[in-house]
Design a protein around this motif. Structure first.
Motif, PDB file in Angstrom:
ATOM      1  N   GLU A 198       0.885  -1.158   0.000  1.00 24.31           N
ATOM      2  CA  GLU A 198       0.000   0.000   0.000  1.00 24.31           C
ATOM      3  C   GLU A 198       0.920   1.204   0.000  1.00 24.31           C
ATOM      4  O   GLU A 198       1.717   1.373   0.938  1.00 24.31           O
ATOM      5  N   ARG A 243      -6.770  18.531  -3.877  1.00 29.18           N
ATOM      6  CA  ARG A 243      -7.383  17.408  -4.595  1.00 29.18           C
ATOM      7  C   ARG A 243      -7.033  17.425  -6.080  1.00 29.18           C
ATOM      8  O   ARG A 243      -6.896  16.385  -6.700  1.00 29.18           O
ATOM      9  N   GLU A 283      -7.176   7.830  -9.572  1.00 25.03           N
ATOM     10  CA  GLU A 283      -7.791   9.134  -9.316  1.00 25.03           C
ATOM     11  C   GLU A 283      -6.818  10.282  -9.576  1.00 25.03           C
ATOM     12  O   GLU A 283      -7.192  11.311 -10.120  1.00 25.03           O
ATOM     13  N   ALA A 284      -5.549  10.094  -9.195  1.00 23.63           N
ATOM     14  CA  ALA A 284      -4.545  11.154  -9.371  1.00 23.63           C
ATOM     15  C   ALA A 284      -4.019  11.223 -10.803  1.00 23.63           C
ATOM     16  O   ALA A 284      -3.345  12.189 -11.167  1.00 23.63           O
ATOM     17  N   MET A 312      -6.003   5.179  -5.809  1.00 25.13           N
ATOM     18  CA  MET A 312      -5.391   6.505  -5.663  1.00 25.13           C
ATOM     19  C   MET A 312      -4.615   6.877  -6.922  1.00 25.13           C
ATOM     20  O   MET A 312      -4.679   8.023  -7.383  1.00 25.13           O
ATOM     21  N   VAL A 362      -6.506   0.025  -2.715  1.00 25.91           N
ATOM     22  CA  VAL A 362      -6.518   1.435  -2.329  1.00 25.91           C
ATOM     23  C   VAL A 362      -5.441   2.204  -3.099  1.00 25.91           C
ATOM     24  O   VAL A 362      -5.681   3.299  -3.605  1.00 25.91           O
ATOM     25  N   THR A 363      -4.252   1.613  -3.208  1.00 22.74           N
ATOM     26  CA  THR A 363      -3.165   2.244  -3.953  1.00 22.74           C
ATOM     27  C   THR A 363      -3.558   2.410  -5.421  1.00 22.74           C
ATOM     28  O   THR A 363      -3.397   3.501  -5.993  1.00 22.74           O
ATOM     29  N   LYS A 366      -0.256  12.175   0.461  1.00 22.28           N
ATOM     30  CA  LYS A 366      -1.266  13.139   0.900  1.00 22.28           C
ATOM     31  C   LYS A 366      -0.962  14.485   0.237  1.00 22.28           C
ATOM     32  O   LYS A 366      -0.159  15.271   0.745  1.00 22.28           O
ATOM     33  N   LEU A 409       0.783   5.249  -0.558  1.00 21.26           N
ATOM     34  CA  LEU A 409      -0.113   6.392  -0.672  1.00 21.26           C
ATOM     35  C   LEU A 409       0.637   7.709  -0.504  1.00 21.26           C
ATOM     36  O   LEU A 409       1.807   7.722  -0.125  1.00 21.26           O
TER      37      LEU A 409
END
Length: 167
Positions: A91, A99, A141-142, A138, A134-135, A95, A93
């Motif tokens: 995983e 957004r 989405e990014a 992300m 989850v990774t 921050k 991620l």
């Protein structure tokens, strides 16, 4: 696979050649150790051709550890925060400040993902390096990569802004 461009590594506050991280990579490859430790927590960031890593077992003497227990020199919004489970699931991620990522930030995030994955692979990581859902979500989405990777090898095959530069 292109090279990682990592010439120096800082691991848990000690700086040296990339070989300084071989013990960590060997632990990732050893089913007994990674199971005993409950996996590993890590943080990673790039500072030019230096990779800065903070790594800790998930459990030390039966007590749970936490990411906030590890502070990296130069830690910033481009620091990757992650874990490796005993099953070898990564995983990884980050921050971001906002957004919506500017193209320069997308490049910086993609670079550290690629450098980190290439570094592990070129220094002997032999597992499948599967990325967590989850990774992958992300990364999708990014929009960091044109082709969405699902493992470390996929990340390592991504473009890095240092590729093609003579060093």
């Amino acid at each position: 696979m292109n090279r990682s461009h990592v010439r120096e590594v800082t691991l848990n506050g000690k700086t040296g050649k990339p070989s300084i991280a071989l013990g960590f990579i060997e632990a990732l490859n050893d089913e007994r150790i990674i199971t005993e430790k409950g996996g590993f927590l890590f943080k990673a960031l790039a500072a030019g051709d230096r990779l800065v890593l903070g790594v800790t077992p998930c459990f030390i003497d039966g007590e749970r550890t936490y990411h906030y227990d590890t502070e990296l020199p130069g830690e910033n919004e481009f620091t990757l925060i992650g874990s490796v489970t005993p099953d070898g699931i990564f995983e990884i991620l980050f921050k971001p400040r906002s957004r919506i990522l500017p193209s320069e930030d997308i490049r910086k995030y993609a670079d550290i993902y690629v450098m980190f994955a290439r570094f592990l692979l070129e220094n002997g990581y032999s597992g499948q390096g599967i990325l967590s859902t989850v990774t992958i979500g992300m990364l999708r989405e990014a929009e960091l990569f044109h082709t969405l990777p699902d493992n470390l090898a996929g990340l390592a095959s991504g473009a890095c802004s240092l590729d093609g530069q003579d060093r």
